[in-house]
Enzyme design. Structure first.
Site, PDB file in Angstrom:
ATOM      1  N   HIS A 134      -9.487  11.019   2.830  1.00 44.24           N
ATOM      2  CA  HIS A 134      -9.636   9.363   3.552  1.00 44.24           C
ATOM      3  C   HIS A 134     -11.053   8.763   3.194  1.00 44.24           C
ATOM      4  O   HIS A 134     -11.677   8.580   2.674  1.00 44.24           O
ATOM      5  CB  HIS A 134      -9.682   9.430   5.216  1.00 44.24           C
ATOM      6  CG  HIS A 134      -9.309   8.222   5.767  1.00 44.24           C
ATOM      7  ND1 HIS A 134      -8.816   7.035   4.961  1.00 44.24           N
ATOM      8  CD2 HIS A 134      -9.115   7.838   7.035  1.00 44.24           C
ATOM      9  CE1 HIS A 134      -8.768   5.812   5.793  1.00 44.24           C
ATOM     10  NE2 HIS A 134      -8.399   6.473   7.217  1.00 44.24           N
ATOM     11  N   HIS A 181      -3.522   6.934  -4.398  1.00 45.70           N
ATOM     12  CA  HIS A 181      -3.308   6.473  -2.845  1.00 45.70           C
ATOM     13  C   HIS A 181      -2.007   6.953  -2.082  1.00 45.70           C
ATOM     14  O   HIS A 181      -0.799   6.691  -3.455  1.00 45.70           O
ATOM     15  CB  HIS A 181      -3.609   4.568  -2.739  1.00 45.70           C
ATOM     16  CG  HIS A 181      -4.168   4.137  -1.443  1.00 45.70           C
ATOM     17  ND1 HIS A 181      -3.104   4.421  -0.984  1.00 45.70           N
ATOM     18  CD2 HIS A 181      -5.057   4.160  -1.301  1.00 45.70           C
ATOM     19  CE1 HIS A 181      -3.851   3.502   0.250  1.00 45.70           C
ATOM     20  NE2 HIS A 181      -5.040   3.780   0.268  1.00 45.70           N
ATOM     21  N   ASP A 210     -12.004   3.694  -2.760  1.00 46.29           N
ATOM     22  CA  ASP A 210     -13.651   4.346  -2.716  1.00 46.29           C
ATOM     23  C   ASP A 210     -14.172   4.838  -3.714  1.00 46.29           C
ATOM     24  O   ASP A 210     -15.249   4.936  -4.053  1.00 46.29           O
ATOM     25  CB  ASP A 210     -13.439   6.062  -2.359  1.00 46.29           C
ATOM     26  CG  ASP A 210     -13.600   5.515  -0.857  1.00 46.29           C
ATOM     27  OD1 ASP A 210     -11.942   5.923  -0.213  1.00 46.29           O
ATOM     28  OD2 ASP A 210     -13.481   5.121   0.476  1.00 46.29           O
TER      29      ASP A 210
HETATM   30  C1  SDX Z   1      -8.762   5.672   1.774  1.00 48.65           C
HETATM   31  O1  SDX Z   1      -4.290   5.402   3.375  1.00 48.65           O
HETATM   32  C2  SDX Z   1      -5.192   4.078   3.079  1.00 48.65           C
HETATM   33  O2  SDX Z   1      -5.112   3.028   2.833  1.00 48.65           O
HETATM   34  C3  SDX Z   1      -6.318   4.844   2.715  1.00 48.65           C
HETATM   35  C4  SDX Z   1      -7.544   4.253   2.747  1.00 48.65           C
HETATM   36  C5  SDX Z   1      -8.158   3.076   4.020  1.00 48.65           C
HETATM   37  O3  SDX Z   1      -8.461   1.788   3.253  1.00 48.65           O
HETATM   38  O4  SDX Z   1      -7.875   3.178   5.046  1.00 48.65           O
HETATM   39  O5  SDX Z   1      -7.265   2.920   1.252  1.00 48.65           O
HETATM   40  C6  SDX Z   1      -9.193   4.591   2.114  1.00 48.65           C
HETATM   41  O6  SDX Z   1      -8.855   6.888   2.054  1.00 48.65           O
HETATM   42  C7  SDX Z   1      -8.713   6.418  -0.145  1.00 48.65           C
HETATM   43  C8  SDX Z   1      -7.974   7.434  -0.388  1.00 48.65           C
HETATM   44  C9  SDX Z   1      -9.660   8.252  -1.035  1.00 48.65           C
HETATM   45  N1  SDX Z   1      -9.315   9.324  -0.954  1.00 48.65           N
HETATM   46  C10 SDX Z   1     -10.305   9.439  -2.347  1.00 48.65           C
HETATM   47  O7  SDX Z   1     -10.567   8.628  -3.255  1.00 48.65           O
HETATM   48  C11 SDX Z   1      -9.231  11.485  -2.327  1.00 48.65           C
HETATM   49  C12 SDX Z   1      -8.774  11.980  -3.792  1.00 48.65           C
HETATM   50  N2  SDX Z   1      -6.771  11.228  -3.604  1.00 48.65           N
HETATM   51  C13 SDX Z   1      -6.576  11.717  -3.148  1.00 48.65           C
HETATM   52  O8  SDX Z   1      -6.477  13.412  -2.908  1.00 48.65           O
HETATM   53  C14 SDX Z   1      -4.733  11.350  -3.319  1.00 48.65           C
HETATM   54  O9  SDX Z   1      -4.126  10.671  -3.922  1.00 48.65           O
HETATM   55  C15 SDX Z   1      -5.014  10.507  -1.376  1.00 48.65           C
HETATM   56  C16 SDX Z   1      -4.913  11.131  -0.575  1.00 48.65           C
HETATM   57  C17 SDX Z   1      -5.652   9.510  -1.639  1.00 48.65           C
HETATM   58  C18 SDX Z   1      -3.106  10.797  -1.741  1.00 48.65           C
HETATM   59  O10 SDX Z   1      -2.613  10.882  -1.287  1.00 48.65           O
HETATM   60  P1  SDX Z   1      -0.900  11.236  -1.212  1.00 48.65           P
HETATM   61  O11 SDX Z   1      -0.417  10.415  -0.657  1.00 48.65           O
HETATM   62  O12 SDX Z   1      -0.589  12.934  -0.166  1.00 48.65           O
HETATM   63  O13 SDX Z   1      -0.300  11.857  -2.804  1.00 48.65           O
HETATM   64  P2  SDX Z   1      -0.034  13.999  -3.068  1.00 48.65           P
HETATM   65  O14 SDX Z   1      -1.499  14.579  -2.421  1.00 48.65           O
HETATM   66  O15 SDX Z   1       0.865  14.057  -2.629  1.00 48.65           O
HETATM   67  O16 SDX Z   1      -0.073  13.748  -4.627  1.00 48.65           O
HETATM   68  C19 SDX Z   1       0.474  13.002  -5.015  1.00 48.65           C
HETATM   69  C20 SDX Z   1       0.761  14.120  -6.804  1.00 48.65           C
HETATM   70  C21 SDX Z   1       0.051  14.986  -6.627  1.00 48.65           C
HETATM   71  O17 SDX Z   1       0.202  16.030  -7.552  1.00 48.65           O
HETATM   72  P3  SDX Z   1       2.132  17.130  -7.800  1.00 48.65           P
HETATM   73  O18 SDX Z   1       1.532  18.022  -6.775  1.00 48.65           O
HETATM   74  O19 SDX Z   1       2.893  15.951  -7.553  1.00 48.65           O
HETATM   75  O20 SDX Z   1       1.484  17.669  -9.369  1.00 48.65           O
HETATM   76  O21 SDX Z   1      -1.048  13.245  -7.421  1.00 48.65           O
HETATM   77  C22 SDX Z   1      -1.658  13.919  -7.883  1.00 48.65           C
HETATM   78  C23 SDX Z   1      -1.325  15.347  -6.352  1.00 48.65           C
HETATM   79  O22 SDX Z   1      -2.345  16.383  -7.135  1.00 48.65           O
HETATM   80  N3  SDX Z   1      -2.933  13.941  -6.794  1.00 48.65           N
HETATM   81  C24 SDX Z   1      -4.153  13.719  -7.449  1.00 48.65           C
HETATM   82  C25 SDX Z   1      -5.154  12.964  -6.909  1.00 48.65           C
HETATM   83  N4  SDX Z   1      -4.916  12.346  -6.274  1.00 48.65           N
HETATM   84  C26 SDX Z   1      -3.288  13.077  -6.140  1.00 48.65           C
HETATM   85  N5  SDX Z   1      -4.229  14.785  -8.774  1.00 48.65           N
HETATM   86  C27 SDX Z   1      -5.443  14.220  -9.095  1.00 48.65           C
HETATM   87  N6  SDX Z   1      -6.515  13.671  -8.789  1.00 48.65           N
HETATM   88  C28 SDX Z   1      -5.908  13.236  -7.480  1.00 48.65           C
HETATM   89  N7  SDX Z   1      -7.319  12.061  -6.478  1.00 48.65           N
END
Ligand code: SDX
Length: 428
Positions: free
Chosen positions: A268, A307, A363
């Site tokens: 997050h 996201h 981010d």
């Molecule tokens: C913020 O919610 C908000 O609005 C948050 C925010 C705000 O303003 O409050 O926007 C701020 O938190 C932005 C996000 C910051 N976090 C990161 O950058 C961390 C990296 N991102 C991920 O961990 C992920 O994308 C999330 C946590 C942001 C979202 O996760 P989801 O929606 O639960 O997606 P998921 O984990 O189910 O992933 C779906 C697929 C998966 O692959 P498969 O299992 O289908 O093979 O996408 C892949 C994940 O492995 N994936 C990624 C990835 N994000 C998702 N693979 C590599 N790198 C990534 N960053």
């Protein structure tokens, strides 16, 4: 004429149910009537991490994830970032309207005159280890503020809610700066009421022996825009935490401490710190292909990408990327920007990320700006918290004044063991 309902057939017994559709949703409570046997509890929806559950209606922030649209109270983030100020946006989020000149002046006066914290808070921060993570200090000190303002418990009183909102928006920069100065072993700098919100934060962070600190206007403006971009984001993890804790009628300081704790996580608000660490680990443009392979193997995540809601480019990331170059022109180029831009390009061209609709989020570039301001990485999420505070508070008040809301208390599906007899220890 088509009816705005769903007809559900329970194939276990042929029963059918008609449930109304509202705002393209069905009420989970309308599922409770679905029973295989008349004495059953009734059906629930099952939605781990609430990936497809609307917890509330709201009039504060609109995100269109497919189109990459973000609006605060109907105003686009791009226009607010270009034309507004953070305190004006804070007023907009909380009140629902852009303030007129007098309203903005009064709001700014209130915030400016609540920036001081009790000297006990300074002593409290002094008690932390010198290397305490600033977010750990922030979570603790925001919660501690609840002990100085017992009137904050009057959550049903609109005047008390407003006063606590002013206190929290005003004091977050002070707490952030104190945590930073404690870490550096520097004396705390008290607020300068003649400076802007962002200018005063820079003053409390960086003033040394000069008689009066003069904030760099480009840097102050960039910080103000970053706070606008972080101000709210509908029902994200930290806002949901704010609403859940607030729903028990806890005071807003305790609820905001919970929101800060949720924001601390690397998935997050901690992601901006994680992005800079990731870019430093990659080290050079030539290492990008091998790093992306590790991401695709699931070894590491591409921090700052992806996201839950945006399945397009996060509109905030676009603004921050161009803002970065403004700051770099003033403070010097952050060498990591070249790796970030190349990494973004390679990832956006890669089917792995395209198939999963993974784009840069808020981010991805923000940390590079903070780093170019010589801020340490571990204070980045604290800066995110400063920006998000008006959004947390607006969402908190909307929850409290929503007749549909009650104390947040989800149900569960129990899949554990049942009806076990106690076994004496000598027989286990
Ligand atoms: C913020 O919610 C908000 O609005 C948050 C925010 C705000 O303003 O409050 O926007 C701020 O938190 C932005 C996000 C910051 N976090 C990161 O950058 C961390 C990296 N991102 C991920 O961990 C992920 O994308 C999330 C946590 C942001 C979202 O996760 P989801 O929606 O639960 O997606 P998921 O984990 O189910 O992933 C779906 C697929 C998966 O692959 P498969 O299992 O289908 O093979 O996408 C892949 C994940 O492995 N994936 C990624 C990835 N994000 C998702 N693979 C590599 N790198 C990534 N960053």
């Amino acid at each position: 004429m088509a009816k705005n309902t769903l007809t559900i057939t329970d194939n276990r017994n042929g029963a059918t149910y008609e449930v109304p559709i509202q705002n393209d949703t069905v009420r989970a409570m309308d599922l409770r009537q679905i029973k295989e046997h008349s004495d059953d509890f009734g059906m629930m929806s099952y939605d781990p991490a609430f990936k497809n559950t609307a917890s509330t209606t709201s009039r504060i922030t609109l995100i269109d994830g497919a189109r990459g649209v973000l609006q605060y109270r109907g105003y686009s983030i791009e226009e607010l970032a270009a034309k507004s100020s953070f305190l004006e946006v804070a007023h907009l989020l909380i009140s629902g309207e852009l303030p007129n000149t007098d309203e903005l002046g009064e709001f700014q006066h209130q915030i400016t005159h609540h920036t001081m914290v009790h000297e006990n808070i300074r002593e409290f921060i002094d008690a932390f280890r010198y290397d305490a993570h600033p977010m750990g200090i922030l979570v603790s000190t925001v919660a501690a503020l609840s002990t100085f303002y017992p009137d904050a418990k009057e959550v049903s009183d609109p005047a008390s809610r407003r006063l606590q909102m002013h206190r929290l928006i005003a004091k977050m920069p002070t707490l952030a700066a104190y945590a930073y100065r404690h870490r550096r072993g520097l004396p705390y700098i008290y607020p300068d009421n003649d400076l802007s919100y962002a200018g005063n934060l820079l003053n409390m962070l960086f003033k040394m022996t000069e008689v009066r600190y003069e904030p760099n206007p480009t840097v102050a403006k960039a910080l103000d825009v970053l706070f606008i971009l972080h101000a709210d984001h509908e029902q994200n993890c930290s806002t949901s935490s704010m609403r859940a804790v607030g729903s028990s009628r806890a005071d807003p300081f305790s609820a905001t401490a919970a929101a800060c704790a949720a924001l601390y996580g690397p998935l997050h608000g901690g992601a901006n710190e994680a992005v800079v660490r990731m870019l430093a680990e990659i080290g050079s443009v030539s290492n990008i292909p091998s790093y992306l392979e590790r991401v695709k193997q699931g070894e590491v995540r591409l921090m700052g990408f992806g996201h839950r809601v945006y399945k397009n480019y996060d509109p905030r990331a676009k603004v921050i990327k161009s803002l970065a170059y403004d700051v770099f022109s003033e403070l010097g180029q952050n060498p990591l920007i070249d790796i970030a831009v190349e990494l973004e390009g390679k990832a956006l061209d890669d089917p792995y990320f395209a198939e999963r609709k993974l784009y840069p989020n808020v981010d991805f570039y923000s940390g590079l700006i903070y780093q170019s301001m010589n801020l340490p990485m571990d204070i980045f999420p604290v800066l995110f918290a400063i920006g998000r505070t008006p959004g947390w508070l607006a969402q908190w008040e909307e929850m409290l004044t929503d007749a549909e809301q009650k104390i947040a208390r989800p149900r569960q599906v129990y899949v554990g063991k049942r009806d076990r007899s106690y076994v004496p220890i000598d027989q286990r």
